[in-house]
Motif scaffolding. Structure first.
Motif, PDB file in Angstrom:
ATOM      1  N   ILE A 147      30.265  95.330  63.182  1.00 55.45           N
ATOM      2  CA  ILE A 147      30.542  95.537  64.607  1.00 55.45           C
ATOM      3  C   ILE A 147      31.655  94.598  65.081  1.00 55.45           C
ATOM      4  CG2 ILE A 147      28.303  96.511  65.207  1.00 55.45           C
ATOM      5  CD1 ILE A 147      27.440  93.784  66.233  1.00 55.45           C
ATOM      6  N   GLY A 148      32.406  94.058  64.128  1.00 55.05           N
ATOM      7  CA  GLY A 148      33.588  93.289  64.478  1.00 55.05           C
ATOM      8  C   GLY A 148      33.360  91.843  64.827  1.00 55.05           C
ATOM      9  N   ARG A 149      32.177  91.292  64.549  1.00 54.19           N
ATOM     10  CA  ARG A 149      31.947  89.871  64.804  1.00 54.19           C
ATOM     11  C   ARG A 149      32.537  89.055  63.662  1.00 54.19           C
ATOM     12  NH1 ARG A 149      25.578  89.517  65.872  1.00 54.19           N
ATOM     13  NH2 ARG A 149      25.628  90.706  63.913  1.00 54.19           N
ATOM     14  N   VAL A 150      33.310  88.021  63.992  1.00 55.58           N
ATOM     15  CA  VAL A 150      33.968  87.201  62.977  1.00 55.58           C
ATOM     16  C   VAL A 150      32.927  86.376  62.219  1.00 55.58           C
ATOM     17  CG1 VAL A 150      35.653  85.351  62.586  1.00 55.58           C
ATOM     18  CG2 VAL A 150      36.097  87.117  64.315  1.00 55.58           C
ATOM     19  N   LEU A 151      33.135  86.260  60.897  1.00 54.93           N
ATOM     20  CA  LEU A 151      32.209  85.540  60.015  1.00 54.93           C
ATOM     21  C   LEU A 151      32.850  84.266  59.487  1.00 54.93           C
ATOM     22  CD1 LEU A 151      30.962  88.595  57.892  1.00 54.93           C
ATOM     23  CD2 LEU A 151      29.859  87.603  59.916  1.00 54.93           C
ATOM     24  N   ASP A 152      32.015  83.260  59.224  1.00 54.95           N
ATOM     25  CA  ASP A 152      32.518  82.021  58.631  1.00 54.95           C
ATOM     26  C   ASP A 152      32.343  82.059  57.121  1.00 54.95           C
ATOM     27  OD1 ASP A 152      29.864  81.378  58.042  1.00 54.95           O
ATOM     28  OD2 ASP A 152      29.671  79.925  59.678  1.00 54.95           O
ATOM     29  N   TRP A 153      32.608  80.915  56.469  1.00 55.73           N
ATOM     30  CA  TRP A 153      32.566  80.887  55.000  1.00 55.73           C
ATOM     31  C   TRP A 153      31.147  80.956  54.451  1.00 55.73           C
ATOM     32  CZ3 TRP A 153      36.669  81.650  51.997  1.00 55.73           C
ATOM     33  CH2 TRP A 153      37.930  81.527  52.586  1.00 55.73           C
ATOM     34  N   GLU A 154      30.174  80.770  55.290  1.00 57.34           N
ATOM     35  CA  GLU A 154      28.777  80.941  54.879  1.00 57.34           C
ATOM     36  C   GLU A 154      28.278  82.342  55.227  1.00 57.34           C
ATOM     37  OE1 GLU A 154      27.049  78.737  53.177  1.00 57.34           O
ATOM     38  OE2 GLU A 154      28.760  77.358  53.164  1.00 57.34           O
ATOM     39  N   ASN A 155      29.179  83.186  55.699  1.00 58.00           N
ATOM     40  CA  ASN A 155      28.858  84.553  56.111  1.00 58.00           C
ATOM     41  C   ASN A 155      27.992  84.586  57.368  1.00 58.00           C
ATOM     42  OD1 ASN A 155      30.150  86.679  54.823  1.00 58.00           O
ATOM     43  ND2 ASN A 155      28.218  87.628  54.218  1.00 58.00           N
ATOM     44  N   HIS A 156      28.057  83.521  58.141  1.00 61.49           N
ATOM     45  CA  HIS A 156      27.353  83.476  59.416  1.00 61.49           C
ATOM     46  C   HIS A 156      28.298  83.949  60.515  1.00 61.49           C
ATOM     47  CE1 HIS A 156      24.839  80.040  57.509  1.00 61.49           C
ATOM     48  NE2 HIS A 156      24.283  81.221  57.271  1.00 61.49           N
ATOM     49  N   VAL A 157      27.719  84.576  61.529  1.00 62.78           N
ATOM     50  CA  VAL A 157      28.505  85.046  62.671  1.00 62.78           C
ATOM     51  C   VAL A 157      28.971  83.866  63.510  1.00 62.78           C
ATOM     52  CG1 VAL A 157      28.363  86.299  64.866  1.00 62.78           C
ATOM     53  CG2 VAL A 157      27.380  87.301  62.785  1.00 62.78           C
ATOM     54  N   ILE A 158      30.257  83.872  63.881  1.00 62.24           N
ATOM     55  CA  ILE A 158      30.757  82.920  64.871  1.00 62.24           C
ATOM     56  C   ILE A 158      30.508  83.568  66.227  1.00 62.24           C
ATOM     57  CG2 ILE A 158      32.783  81.696  65.762  1.00 62.24           C
ATOM     58  CD1 ILE A 158      33.908  81.675  62.955  1.00 62.24           C
ATOM     59  N   GLU A 159      29.485  83.124  66.894  1.00 66.59           N
ATOM     60  CA  GLU A 159      29.047  83.783  68.127  1.00 66.59           C
ATOM     61  C   GLU A 159      30.164  83.803  69.178  1.00 66.59           C
ATOM     62  OE1 GLU A 159      26.384  85.410  68.498  1.00 66.59           O
ATOM     63  OE2 GLU A 159      25.221  84.774  66.747  1.00 66.59           O
ATOM     64  N   GLY A 160      30.260  84.935  69.841  1.00 68.45           N
ATOM     65  CA  GLY A 160      31.234  85.076  70.916  1.00 68.45           C
ATOM     66  C   GLY A 160      32.644  85.408  70.465  1.00 68.45           C
ATOM     67  N   LEU A 161      32.855  85.595  69.151  1.00 66.45           N
ATOM     68  CA  LEU A 161      34.205  85.859  68.643  1.00 66.45           C
ATOM     69  C   LEU A 161      34.219  87.180  67.876  1.00 66.45           C
ATOM     70  CD1 LEU A 161      37.103  84.807  68.450  1.00 66.45           C
ATOM     71  CD2 LEU A 161      36.459  83.668  66.313  1.00 66.45           C
ATOM     72  N   TYR A 162      35.125  88.066  68.281  1.00 68.59           N
ATOM     73  CA  TYR A 162      35.243  89.397  67.696  1.00 68.59           C
ATOM     74  C   TYR A 162      36.679  89.600  67.202  1.00 68.59           C
ATOM     75  CZ  TYR A 162      30.985  90.004  70.446  1.00 68.59           C
ATOM     76  OH  TYR A 162      29.730  89.847  70.988  1.00 68.59           O
ATOM     77  N   VAL A 163      36.852  90.588  66.348  1.00 69.27           N
ATOM     78  CA  VAL A 163      38.185  90.876  65.811  1.00 69.27           C
ATOM     79  C   VAL A 163      38.318  92.375  65.594  1.00 69.27           C
ATOM     80  CG1 VAL A 163      37.494  90.583  63.382  1.00 69.27           C
ATOM     81  CG2 VAL A 163      39.888  90.206  64.048  1.00 69.27           C
ATOM     82  N   ALA A 164      39.546  92.867  65.724  1.00 70.44           N
ATOM     83  CA  ALA A 164      39.798  94.298  65.520  1.00 70.44           C
ATOM     84  C   ALA A 164      41.222  94.495  65.024  1.00 70.44           C
ATOM     85  CB  ALA A 164      39.572  95.079  66.815  1.00 70.44           C
ATOM     86  N   GLY A 165      41.472  95.697  64.504  1.00 64.14           N
ATOM     87  CA  GLY A 165      42.823  96.071  64.093  1.00 64.14           C
ATOM     88  C   GLY A 165      43.311  95.321  62.882  1.00 64.14           C
ATOM     89  N   ASN A 166      44.615  95.075  62.844  1.00 60.05           N
ATOM     90  CA  ASN A 166      45.221  94.422  61.687  1.00 60.05           C
ATOM     91  C   ASN A 166      44.845  92.957  61.560  1.00 60.05           C
ATOM     92  OD1 ASN A 166      46.610  96.733  60.804  1.00 60.05           O
ATOM     93  ND2 ASN A 166      48.266  96.366  62.261  1.00 60.05           N
ATOM     94  N   SER A 167      44.192  92.403  62.571  1.00 60.43           N
ATOM     95  CA  SER A 167      43.714  91.022  62.476  1.00 60.43           C
ATOM     96  C   SER A 167      42.432  90.937  61.645  1.00 60.43           C
ATOM     97  CB  SER A 167      43.452  90.449  63.872  1.00 60.43           C
ATOM     98  OG  SER A 167      44.643  90.397  64.631  1.00 60.43           O
ATOM     99  N   MET A 168      41.767  92.057  61.469  1.00 64.70           N
ATOM    100  CA  MET A 168      40.505  92.110  60.729  1.00 64.70           C
ATOM    101  C   MET A 168      40.766  92.464  59.268  1.00 64.70           C
ATOM    102  SD  MET A 168      37.292  94.641  61.555  1.00 64.70           S
ATOM    103  CE  MET A 168      36.085  95.087  60.303  1.00 64.70           C
ATOM    104  N   ALA A 169      40.032  91.818  58.370  1.00 62.07           N
ATOM    105  CA  ALA A 169      40.155  92.112  56.944  1.00 62.07           C
ATOM    106  C   ALA A 169      39.892  93.583  56.670  1.00 62.07           C
ATOM    107  CB  ALA A 169      39.194  91.240  56.145  1.00 62.07           C
ATOM    108  N   MET A 170      40.512  94.097  55.622  1.00 58.10           N
ATOM    109  CA  MET A 170      40.411  95.513  55.294  1.00 58.10           C
ATOM    110  C   MET A 170      39.114  95.842  54.548  1.00 58.10           C
ATOM    111  SD  MET A 170      43.229  96.893  56.461  1.00 58.10           S
ATOM    112  CE  MET A 170      44.887  96.424  56.991  1.00 58.10           C
ATOM    113  N   HIS A 171      37.998  95.393  55.123  1.00 59.31           N
ATOM    114  CA  HIS A 171      36.702  95.681  54.495  1.00 59.31           C
ATOM    115  C   HIS A 171      36.492  97.183  54.325  1.00 59.31           C
ATOM    116  CE1 HIS A 171      35.488  91.539  55.239  1.00 59.31           C
ATOM    117  NE2 HIS A 171      35.678  91.691  56.542  1.00 59.31           N
ATOM    118  N   ASP A 172      36.910  97.942  55.313  1.00 56.47           N
ATOM    119  CA  ASP A 172      36.597  99.369  55.384  1.00 56.47           C
ATOM    120  C   ASP A 172      37.495 100.231  54.513  1.00 56.47           C
ATOM    121  OD1 ASP A 172      38.484  98.302  57.113  1.00 56.47           O
ATOM    122  OD2 ASP A 172      38.293  99.887  58.593  1.00 56.47           O
TER     123      ASP A 172
END
Length: 552
Positions: A489-514
């Motif tokens: 759902i676009g929530r940014v993750l840290d190196w432990e794969n935990h959600v950084i609360e309140g921070l979202y990402v979309a478009g070319n700024s987001m890794a090409m997971h999909d």
């Protein structure tokens, strides 16, 4: 809630309250492209007070410079047109194109929500979508689940008068006056001129214009020239941003969240070298695209994903003064060669030359197919423009000419014997409209199938002297290799794969997971819309269904 948790919550709320905020909103979209704008529209529809902050002086983002198409399996326009398609077929195709590197949950979100956001923008933002007729999937008919047409959508041209004062503050390339379909089927220069005179906007510039128009109608605050320089985090939650605007540094509180949609890092020399294996930046995007999302989120521990197997998506260009000019390598009479004088790809198919330009020569550790050149003959020169240079115009010094291929190769620093051998082999087959080695003129996505073409229009021999050559560069187009890790759902993750609360990402700024390692035209714009919508809904605390959005 325990006593300790209650005390911690109170301290957190007091700390946030005591900060010196210049202003407070519910939701901040960082980036005035289609991702940031879509997030703002959805968040506003969900009842949030929203602001869109754009670093550059104009809105529209990288998407406004693009063809502007979205790729959406099983969309409602297909159903209305009687075109058979399904989400399952779309998933099969995306999974295959991903080459084993696409993450299934993200791919599923892309496909299952794609049609929903298209319909939402049609209904609530009055975006007039149309099918790009005759445009098949890149890998049709080879790719499982591929279709002949229907998934590629674009917008009907929109008159700039609808934007009011924002027309001057919205990006529009000179060629974005006609639709992709009109251009592909032979739109005239007269039509282009007429549309330009009336300021009609199509392609990516048109899509951005629709979204900006609706944002203005909603009263959403749009702030071009407002650079976000830092994310504010309190107790592991992003609560606002620090901006520079009109020479003043100030803080804006974001009570429900911040979404990063700042595109890639095309003009950051360090990031280009580290992530893309390119020695210097060359890009078709605006100079403000410098990887701000990676820098700001990285300071908070965000994980950066950079799959080494995925090549940087580029467009071959030649330098003419300070500009990057395009030569049509999909036309007859032109090829691309490396220092050995050898072709290395289907020059008409982006995924082919993009991958080949990333190959490494293990015998002399270097990129195997760089440097590289466009080679064309006098037939091409007299029939087509070379960048902005029309047939009959004098050639600049950047373009070299010679009476023979051998002489041309010597002038360019290419192996003469290699180029001669390549032309002999290429011409033998090209005269019959064939390319046994790289399949040029065989892919339906590179030409419109008709009795008049059948692919012949994309290939032809180079036989007419004089011969010409020009060195090319790999110009990025805003679709990066590296991006911020995020959940479905676009929530940014840290190196432990935990959600950084309140921070979202979309478009070319987001890794090409999909999407994995492959690419299909329209992916970038669709994923921007989908994950912007999902992030905005989560920030607003609403299920997408409450806004009329339904998975397929």
């Amino acid at each position: 809630m325990s006593v300790f948790e209650e005390i911690s919550r109170c301290y957190y709320e007091e700390e946030v309250r005591m900060m010196l905020w210049s202003e407070e909103v519910d939701f901040v979209s960082v980036g005035g492209g289609i991702g940031g704008l879509t997030a703002a529209l959805v968040a506003h529809e969900a009842g949030l007070n929203v602001v869109v902050l754009e670093k550059s002086a104009k809105l529209g983002g990288v998407a406004s410079l693009s063809l502007g198409q979205v790729w959406v399996p099983a969309n409602s326009l297909e159903a209305e047109a009687g075109i058979r398609d399904s989400a399952e077929e779309g998933l099969a195709y995306m999974t295959w194109v991903g080459g084993g590197f696409a993450e299934s949950a993200h791919t599923d979100a892309f496909v299952r929500w794609g049609s929903a956001i298209i319909d939402f923008l049609g209904k609530h933002a009055h975006v007039a979508w149309r099918i790009w007729r005759g445009q098949p999937d890149y890998y049709f008919p080879v790719g499982p689940g591929s279709v002949t047409e229907g998934r590629c959508l674009e917008v009907e041209p929109l008159a700039g008068v609808n934007l009011g004062k924002w027309a001057e503050l919205t990006r529009i390339p000179p060629t974005a006056r006609v639709t992709n379909e009109e251009q592909a089927t032979g739109s005239s220069k007269t039509l282009l001129a007429e549309r330009a005179e009336k300021d009609f906007r199509a392609k990516g510039g048109g899509l951005a214009a629709y979204l900006i128009r609706n944002a203005v109608e909603r009263g959403i605050s749009l702030r071009p020239g407002c650079e976000v320089v830092e994310l504010v985090r309190v107790e592991r939650r992003v609560v606002g941003v620090v901006v520079k605007e009109d020479g003043i540094t100030k803080a804006i509180r974001a009570k429900r969240g911040v979404l990063l949609a700042t595109s890639g890092y095309d003009w950051s020399p360090q990031m280009v070298r580290n992530f893309d294996a390119r020695t210097e930046p060359a890009s078709l995007t605006m100079p403000e695209i410098t990887g701000d999302h990676l820098r700001m989120a990285g300071m908070l521990g965000a994980r950066v994903v950079s799959p080494g197997v995925r090549p940087q998506w580029i467009d071959p260009r030649f330098r003419l003064g300070s500009s990057l000019e395009r030569i049509n390598t999909s036309a007859p009479g032109v090829i691309m060669v490396n220092r050995k004088g050898a072709r290395f790809s289907d020059e008409s198919f982006g995924p082919s030359f993009t991958a080949a330009l990333a190959h490494v020569d293990v015998d002399r550790p270097s990129l195997a197919n760089q440097p590289f050149w466009a080679i064309f003959d006098d037939g091409f020169r007299k029939a087509r423009a070379v960048g902005s240079i029309n047939p009959g115009d004098p050639l600049p010094d950047e373009i070299v000419s010679a009476d023979t291929p051998e002489e041309l190769a010597e002038k360019l620093g290419i192996d003469p014997q290699g180029l001669v051998a390549e032309l002999e082999q290429f011409n033998l087959h090209a005269s019959e409209g064939a390319d046994p080695r790289f399949g040029r003129a065989t892919r339906p996505s590179t030409f419109y199938k008709s009795a008049a073409s059948q692919g012949a229009a994309t290939i032809g021999p180079l036989t007419k002297a004089p011969f010409y050559g020009v060195p090319l560069v790999t110009a990025s187009i805003g679709i990066p290799v590296a991006g911020l890790a995020a959940d479905t759902i676009g929530r940014v993750l840290d190196w432990e794969n935990h959600v950084i609360e309140g921070l979202y990402v979309a478009g070319n700024s987001m890794a090409m997971h999909d999407t994995g390692i492959g690419y299909q035209s329209g992916y970038a714009n669709t994923r921007a819309l989908v994950f912007a919508m999902l992030g905005a809904c989560h920030a607003a605390g609403v299920d997408p269904s409450a806004l009329g959005l339904s998975r397929i």
